[in-house]
Design a protein around this motif. Structure first.
Motif, PDB file in Angstrom:
ATOM      1  N   ARG A   1       0.827  -1.189   0.000  1.00  0.00           N
ATOM      2  CA  ARG A   1       0.000   0.000   0.000  1.00  0.00           C
ATOM      3  C   ARG A   1       0.868   1.248   0.000  1.00  0.00           C
ATOM      4  O   ARG A   1       1.995   1.234   0.500  1.00  0.00           O
ATOM      5  CB  ARG A   1      -0.918   0.018   1.235  1.00  0.00           C
ATOM      6  CG  ARG A   1      -1.988  -1.044   1.199  1.00  0.00           C
ATOM      7  CD  ARG A   1      -2.886  -0.947   2.407  1.00  0.00           C
ATOM      8  NE  ARG A   1      -2.160  -1.171   3.655  1.00  0.00           N
ATOM      9  CZ  ARG A   1      -2.712  -1.126   4.851  1.00  0.00           C
ATOM     10  NH1 ARG A   1      -3.996  -0.860   4.976  1.00  0.00           N
ATOM     11  NH2 ARG A   1      -1.988  -1.352   5.931  1.00  0.00           N
ATOM     12  N   ALA A   2       0.321   2.335  -0.555  1.00  0.00           N
ATOM     13  CA  ALA A   2       1.042   3.604  -0.521  1.00  0.00           C
ATOM     14  C   ALA A   2       1.232   4.027   0.925  1.00  0.00           C
ATOM     15  O   ALA A   2       0.375   3.758   1.782  1.00  0.00           O
ATOM     16  CB  ALA A   2       0.247   4.662  -1.274  1.00  0.00           C
TER      17      ALA A   2
ATOM     18  N   LEU B   1       1.202   6.030   4.325  1.00  0.00           N
ATOM     19  CA  LEU B   1       0.198   6.938   4.870  1.00  0.00           C
ATOM     20  C   LEU B   1       0.845   8.287   5.126  1.00  0.00           C
ATOM     21  O   LEU B   1       1.787   8.403   5.907  1.00  0.00           O
ATOM     22  CB  LEU B   1      -0.361   6.356   6.177  1.00  0.00           C
ATOM     23  CG  LEU B   1      -1.607   7.038   6.742  1.00  0.00           C
ATOM     24  CD1 LEU B   1      -2.781   6.874   5.785  1.00  0.00           C
ATOM     25  CD2 LEU B   1      -1.952   6.454   8.107  1.00  0.00           C
ATOM     26  N   ASP B   2       0.360   9.305   4.423  1.00  0.00           N
ATOM     27  CA  ASP B   2       0.847  10.651   4.651  1.00  0.00           C
ATOM     28  C   ASP B   2      -0.332  11.612   4.611  1.00  0.00           C
ATOM     29  O   ASP B   2      -1.481  11.210   4.361  1.00  0.00           O
ATOM     30  CB  ASP B   2       1.922  11.059   3.633  1.00  0.00           C
ATOM     31  CG  ASP B   2       1.439  10.956   2.188  1.00  0.00           C
ATOM     32  OD1 ASP B   2       0.212  10.991   1.954  1.00  0.00           O
ATOM     33  OD2 ASP B   2       2.285  10.845   1.287  1.00  0.00           O
TER      34      ASP B   2
ATOM     35  N   ARG C   1      -1.275  13.951   2.588  1.00  0.00           N
ATOM     36  CA  ARG C   1      -1.980  14.134   1.321  1.00  0.00           C
ATOM     37  C   ARG C   1      -2.848  12.933   0.987  1.00  0.00           C
ATOM     38  O   ARG C   1      -3.958  13.087   0.462  1.00  0.00           O
ATOM     39  CB  ARG C   1      -0.974  14.411   0.206  1.00  0.00           C
ATOM     40  CG  ARG C   1      -1.618  14.993  -1.036  1.00  0.00           C
ATOM     41  CD  ARG C   1      -0.635  15.756  -1.870  1.00  0.00           C
ATOM     42  NE  ARG C   1      -1.276  16.380  -3.022  1.00  0.00           N
ATOM     43  CZ  ARG C   1      -0.648  17.175  -3.873  1.00  0.00           C
ATOM     44  NH1 ARG C   1       0.633  17.446  -3.706  1.00  0.00           N
ATOM     45  NH2 ARG C   1      -1.293  17.690  -4.904  1.00  0.00           N
ATOM     46  N   ARG C   2      -2.365  11.744   1.276  1.00  0.00           N
ATOM     47  CA  ARG C   2      -3.179  10.549   1.014  1.00  0.00           C
ATOM     48  C   ARG C   2      -4.416  10.546   1.905  1.00  0.00           C
ATOM     49  O   ARG C   2      -5.514  10.187   1.463  1.00  0.00           O
ATOM     50  CB  ARG C   2      -2.346   9.290   1.246  1.00  0.00           C
ATOM     51  CG  ARG C   2      -3.121   8.021   0.926  1.00  0.00           C
ATOM     52  CD  ARG C   2      -2.301   6.774   1.166  1.00  0.00           C
ATOM     53  NE  ARG C   2      -3.146   5.597   1.119  1.00  0.00           N
ATOM     54  CZ  ARG C   2      -2.962   4.512   1.833  1.00  0.00           C
ATOM     55  NH1 ARG C   2      -1.944   4.435   2.690  1.00  0.00           N
ATOM     56  NH2 ARG C   2      -3.783   3.489   1.739  1.00  0.00           N
TER      57      ARG C   2
ATOM     58  N   ASP D   1      -6.848  13.144   0.495  1.00  0.00           N
ATOM     59  CA  ASP D   1      -7.462  12.661  -0.735  1.00  0.00           C
ATOM     60  C   ASP D   1      -8.573  11.659  -0.426  1.00  0.00           C
ATOM     61  O   ASP D   1      -9.668  11.721  -0.998  1.00  0.00           O
ATOM     62  CB  ASP D   1      -6.387  12.014  -1.619  1.00  0.00           C
ATOM     63  CG  ASP D   1      -6.956  11.503  -2.929  1.00  0.00           C
ATOM     64  OD1 ASP D   1      -7.422  12.323  -3.734  1.00  0.00           O
ATOM     65  OD2 ASP D   1      -6.941  10.278  -3.148  1.00  0.00           O
ATOM     66  N   THR D   2      -8.303  10.747   0.496  1.00  0.00           N
ATOM     67  CA  THR D   2      -9.318   9.763   0.899  1.00  0.00           C
ATOM     68  C   THR D   2     -10.501  10.459   1.563  1.00  0.00           C
ATOM     69  O   THR D   2     -11.659  10.103   1.320  1.00  0.00           O
ATOM     70  CB  THR D   2      -8.698   8.739   1.861  1.00  0.00           C
ATOM     71  OG1 THR D   2      -7.634   8.061   1.195  1.00  0.00           O
ATOM     72  CG2 THR D   2      -9.732   7.721   2.329  1.00  0.00           C
TER      73      THR D   2
ATOM     74  N   LEU E   1      -9.156   3.741   4.844  1.00  0.00           N
ATOM     75  CA  LEU E   1      -7.736   3.541   4.576  1.00  0.00           C
ATOM     76  C   LEU E   1      -7.233   2.180   5.082  1.00  0.00           C
ATOM     77  O   LEU E   1      -6.070   1.838   4.858  1.00  0.00           O
ATOM     78  CB  LEU E   1      -6.925   4.659   5.239  1.00  0.00           C
ATOM     79  CG  LEU E   1      -7.021   6.038   4.580  1.00  0.00           C
ATOM     80  CD1 LEU E   1      -6.531   7.111   5.541  1.00  0.00           C
ATOM     81  CD2 LEU E   1      -6.212   6.062   3.290  1.00  0.00           C
TER      82      LEU E   1
ATOM     83  N   GLU F   1      -5.803  20.801  -0.230  1.00  0.00           N
ATOM     84  CA  GLU F   1      -5.797  19.904  -1.379  1.00  0.00           C
ATOM     85  C   GLU F   1      -6.775  20.389  -2.447  1.00  0.00           C
ATOM     86  O   GLU F   1      -6.477  20.320  -3.652  1.00  0.00           O
ATOM     87  CB  GLU F   1      -6.138  18.478  -0.946  1.00  0.00           C
ATOM     88  CG  GLU F   1      -6.160  17.456  -2.077  1.00  0.00           C
ATOM     89  CD  GLU F   1      -4.834  17.316  -2.805  1.00  0.00           C
ATOM     90  OE1 GLU F   1      -4.866  16.910  -3.982  1.00  0.00           O
ATOM     91  OE2 GLU F   1      -3.777  17.627  -2.216  1.00  0.00           O
TER      92      GLU F   1
END
Length: 223
Positions: free
Chosen positions: A6-7, A9-10, A12-13, A16-17, A39, A63
């Motif tokens: 998985r990408a 966790l930051d 921006r993520r 976005d979610t 997530l 964002e």
């Protein structure tokens, strides 16, 4: 066992979610717990990045600005473009972006941006206005007036509905008119204020721009 990575966790993520989830549940239903579930992490993991929901809203608004910044800046380009039409297009673009998210204007209003993504379109807009004959102070006031009108209009527009996600068909204008029957002008006003939001927004925005032109622009355009 799945080997899919998985990408990381930051911030921006997470933002976005949260914006994707916002369209499903609205601002009232948007919680850190719901975002964590989306997530597939534990809720405490989000607190490494956001101390509370307001901090998350700040990042969500930022964002949103990142996604609209280039579009808004592009409206100021072109040496022969009339500043009124460019200013009009910038604010229409802001409205379009806010409407892409359920309760988007409520999320956006009153937040604190977490980076400088707002600076480029703002600088471009203010530069356009000063070239058109506004003082720096007048340009700032003109910008903030049109900006506040746009955000406030979309807050009301989204609150009135219709909201396809929830099945809300919007303001019942017939019921409103019946309640206000003893006040015929107020009853009739509902059709103008709460129908055809795009036409209403654009008419009001043109009035705002004409107003700042008449009261805040003090010198002839330069260049």
């Amino acid at each position: 066992m799945s080997t899919e990575r998985r990408a990381p966790l930051d911030r921006r993520r997470v933002a976005d979610t949260a914006l994707k989830l916002l369209n499903e549940v609205g601002l009232d239903g948007l919680t850190l717990r719901a975002i964590a579930k989306e997530l597939d992490v534990k809720a405490p993991a989000l607190y490494w990045h956001f101390k509370d929901k307001q901090a998350l809203l700040d990042e969500m608004a930022t964002e949103m600005m990142r996604r609209m910044s280039a579009d808004m800046t592009a409206q100021t380009t072109g040496p022969d473009r009339d500043w009124r039409e460019a200013f009009f297009a910038m604010m229409c673009g802001l409205r379009t972006h806010l409407l892409r998210y359920r309760d988007g204007a409520k999320v956006y209003a009153g937040t604190h941006f977490t980076d400088m993504s707002y600076a480029e379109p703002m600088e471009a807009g203010l530069s356009m206005l000063t070239r058109a004959g506004f003082t720096p102070a007048g340009a700032a006031r003109a910008w903030f007036t049109a900006y506040s009108y746009t955000v406030g209009y979309v807050i009301e527009e989204q609150a009135m509905g219709p909201d396809p996600a929830s099945g809300d068909e919007g303001y019942d204008l017939d019921a409103r008119a019946a309640r206000l029957a003893p006040y015929p002008l107020a009853a009739q006003a509902g059709r103008e204020m709460f129908q055809d939001h795009t036409r209403g927004f654009e008419a009001g925005l043109r009035a705002v721009i004409a107003g700042v032109d008449a009261t805040l622009r003090t010198t002839p355009p330069t260049g």
